[in-house]
Design a protein around this motif. Structure first.
Motif, PDB file in Angstrom:
ATOM      1  N   VAL A 283       0.855  -1.185   0.000  1.00 25.89           N
ATOM      2  CA  VAL A 283       0.000   0.000   0.000  1.00 25.89           C
ATOM      3  C   VAL A 283       0.892   1.236   0.000  1.00 25.89           C
ATOM      4  N   LEU A 284       0.314   2.364  -0.360  1.00 21.40           N
ATOM      5  CA  LEU A 284       1.044   3.626  -0.342  1.00 21.40           C
ATOM      6  C   LEU A 284       0.101   4.748   0.028  1.00 21.40           C
ATOM      7  N   ILE A 285       0.699   5.841   0.447  1.00 24.01           N
ATOM      8  CA  ILE A 285      -0.027   7.094   0.577  1.00 24.01           C
ATOM      9  C   ILE A 285       0.848   8.189  -0.013  1.00 24.01           C
ATOM     10  N   SER A 286       0.312   8.929  -0.955  1.00 18.72           N
ATOM     11  CA  SER A 286       1.060   9.994  -1.604  1.00 18.72           C
ATOM     12  C   SER A 286       1.124  11.212  -0.690  1.00 18.72           C
ATOM     13  N   PRO A 287       2.041  12.129  -0.940  1.00 17.80           N
ATOM     14  CA  PRO A 287       2.073  13.357  -0.141  1.00 17.80           C
ATOM     15  C   PRO A 287       0.741  14.108  -0.194  1.00 17.80           C
ATOM     16  N   GLU A 288       0.128  14.124  -1.380  1.00 19.72           N
ATOM     17  CA  GLU A 288      -1.153  14.814  -1.519  1.00 19.72           C
ATOM     18  C   GLU A 288      -2.251  14.092  -0.736  1.00 19.72           C
ATOM     19  N   GLY A 289      -2.216  12.762  -0.769  1.00 18.71           N
ATOM     20  CA  GLY A 289      -3.179  11.979  -0.006  1.00 18.71           C
ATOM     21  C   GLY A 289      -3.007  12.170   1.482  1.00 18.71           C
ATOM     22  N   LEU A 290      -1.753  12.223   1.931  1.00 18.73           N
ATOM     23  CA  LEU A 290      -1.482  12.452   3.344  1.00 18.73           C
ATOM     24  C   LEU A 290      -2.016  13.813   3.775  1.00 18.73           C
ATOM     25  N   SER A 291      -1.829  14.811   2.923  1.00 21.03           N
ATOM     26  CA  SER A 291      -2.312  16.151   3.232  1.00 21.03           C
ATOM     27  C   SER A 291      -3.828  16.168   3.408  1.00 21.03           C
ATOM     28  N   ARG A 292      -4.518  15.376   2.597  1.00 17.13           N
ATOM     29  CA  ARG A 292      -5.984  15.331   2.693  1.00 17.13           C
ATOM     30  C   ARG A 292      -6.461  14.674   3.987  1.00 17.13           C
ATOM     31  N   GLU A 293      -5.602  13.899   4.623  1.00 13.26           N
ATOM     32  CA  GLU A 293      -5.960  13.247   5.886  1.00 13.26           C
ATOM     33  C   GLU A 293      -5.879  14.205   7.073  1.00 13.26           C
ATOM     34  N   ILE A 294      -5.287  15.379   6.870  1.00  9.50           N
ATOM     35  CA  ILE A 294      -4.934  16.261   7.986  1.00  9.50           C
ATOM     36  C   ILE A 294      -5.904  17.433   8.080  1.00  9.50           C
ATOM     37  N   ASP A 295      -6.437  17.641   9.276  1.00  5.85           N
ATOM     38  CA  ASP A 295      -7.349  18.763   9.514  1.00  5.85           C
ATOM     39  C   ASP A 295      -6.794  19.722  10.568  1.00  5.85           C
TER      40      ASP A 295
ATOM     41  N   SER B 220       4.680  21.875   3.382  1.00  6.43           N
ATOM     42  CA  SER B 220       4.298  21.391   2.052  1.00  6.43           C
ATOM     43  C   SER B 220       3.846  19.937   2.156  1.00  6.43           C
ATOM     44  N   ASP B 221       3.199  19.449   1.110  1.00  7.73           N
ATOM     45  CA  ASP B 221       2.769  18.050   1.104  1.00  7.73           C
ATOM     46  C   ASP B 221       3.959  17.118   1.259  1.00  7.73           C
ATOM     47  N   ASN B 222       5.048  17.414   0.542  1.00 10.54           N
ATOM     48  CA  ASN B 222       6.233  16.567   0.647  1.00 10.54           C
ATOM     49  C   ASN B 222       6.824  16.602   2.047  1.00 10.54           C
ATOM     50  N   ASP B 223       6.835  17.787   2.666  1.00 11.92           N
ATOM     51  CA  ASP B 223       7.360  17.890   4.026  1.00 11.92           C
ATOM     52  C   ASP B 223       6.571  17.010   4.988  1.00 11.92           C
ATOM     53  N   LEU B 224       5.261  16.966   4.819  1.00 13.43           N
ATOM     54  CA  LEU B 224       4.429  16.096   5.659  1.00 13.43           C
ATOM     55  C   LEU B 224       4.891  14.645   5.550  1.00 13.43           C
ATOM     56  N   ALA B 225       5.155  14.217   4.303  1.00 11.32           N
ATOM     57  CA  ALA B 225       5.600  12.832   4.085  1.00 11.32           C
ATOM     58  C   ALA B 225       6.966  12.595   4.711  1.00 11.32           C
TER      59      ALA B 225
END
Length: 382
Positions: free
Chosen positions: A288-300, A306-311
């Protein structure tokens, strides 16, 4: 942004390696779980190690590698290199002229950065697309490139693979296939043919991806082109050294598709575990994977990362707290920041999937607790 340059990527990788060293020294190798799919290995007997001299090693092991390499990759001749990126660079140095065009088709953008960077070095014009209907080969094209499996394991459709090769050969243009993981993923899991059997003139794979080999590149293809590329390889010191050649040889001999097949079925179970908490994980052929953009969408939670920094931050939390190695923490500059959990690795078979899911949830919760503090996130990465 925290990671702003290739130098930043080098520095964060150095930090990750220090964490790995400390874990091994304090808790042993069994406390690490390499889920990158790039864990590789170095298989060698004492008698083989005794032959690793500058000239004796190549004389013994490069000849043996020809036989097993052709069986693995197809083609007429094999060329071992110190990196897959080295083989891509050498191919472009040998076959691509200044001002000519290089066109690239892959299942999902972007391409591995070594391809456009090599084109820039020789002054070539580079174009890439992941829309088959938009793929064209303009006049003055010197090389067509195909990616068999992308950095995030998106696998090319075999019919499109064949058609791109046919389009190139109609114009007498050679085709290079970046088959870094695809040489095994495509053939074992998707039952596709080897790139050379599909008509590719050159194909290259990474010998540490989805197989127990060293970090290195193995090229196969037409003998005349391999010879031209080999000249550049030797001129610029891009060849694989005897220890790597030996490890490649034994890595291929010991490769089994069984782990890939097992991970193909296990990934559904793992995805279902994560899907109870998260909305943006995706299945890959072997995990399985989660992209930086997908990870960003999980965060409220409010933050300025940046999205990459989150990853990157999440990957370091996984590593430091649980010994879980993912590519964003240890990857080379330009590597994808997507967090993949590859279930085909030996370490993955030692993990309970429910326990792994809990560790990912705990790491995500810690990410939520720190992302409002950019200084703390820098500390975690650097």
């Amino acid at each position: 942004m925290i990671i702003e340059s290739s130098l930043d990527e080098v520095k964060k990788r150095e930090k990750a390696l220090l964490i790995i060293r400390d874990i091994v020294e304090n808790n042993g190798r069994e406390s690490l779980y390499d889920l990158t799919g790039l864990s590789g290995g170095f298989i060698a007997s004492p008698s083989e190690l005794s032959l690793l001299e500058t000239y004796v090693g190549p004389a013994i092991f490069e000849d043996a590698l020809q036989e097993v390499g052709i069986e693995h990759m197809g083609g007429e001749k094999i060329l071992p290199l110190n990196r897959t990126s080295s083989g891509i660079l050498a191919t472009i140095l040998a076959l691509v002229g200044k001002g000519t065009n290089v066109v690239h088709y892959l299942e999902q953008l972007p391409a591995h950065p070594s391809i456009p960077r090599s084109c820039k070095l020789v002054g070539a014009n580079y174009f890439e697309t992941d829309v088959f209907e938009e793929f064209t080969i303009p006049d003055n094209t010197s090389l067509v490139v195909i990616t068999g499996s992308t950095m995030d394991l998106k696998v090319i459709d075999e019919d499109e693979f064949r058609k791109v090769i046919e389009m190139a050969h109609e114009k007498n243009i050679p085709v290079m296939v970046d088959d870094a993981s695809g040489a095994r993923l495509r053939t074992v899991v998707f039952n596709q043919a080897r790139a050379c059997d599909l008509g590719a003139d050159i194909a290259i794979t990474s010998t540490d991806k989805l197989m127990p080999g060293p970090r290195g590149g193995l090229m196969a293809g037409r003998e005349d082109l391999i010879d031209l590329i080999k000249v550049k390889v030797n001129q610029f010191g891009l060849e694989a050294q005897p220890p790597v050649v030996l490890a490649m040889l034994n890595g291929i001999k010991n490769f089994s598709g069984e782990n890939l097949i097992k991970s193909f079925s296990r990934k559904d179970e793992f995805f279902d575990i994560l899907d109870k908490r998260f909305n943006n994980f995706q299945k890959t052929p072997n995990g399985v994977l989660i992209s930086p953009e997908g990870l960003s969408r999980e965060i409220d939670v409010d933050h300025n990362l940046s999205d990459n920094d989150l990853a990157f931050v999440l990957s370091f939390i996984l590593l430091e707290d649980y010994g879980i190695i993912t590519i964003p923490a240890v990857g080379m500059p330009g590597a994808s920041a997507t967090i993949r959990f590859d279930l085909s690795t030996n370490d993955a078979f030692n993990m309970d999937l429910n326990d792994l899911g809990k560790k990912i949830e705990s790491s995500f919760d810690k990410l939520l607790s720190v992302i409002g503090d950019e200084d703390k996130c820098r500390e975690i990465i650097f």
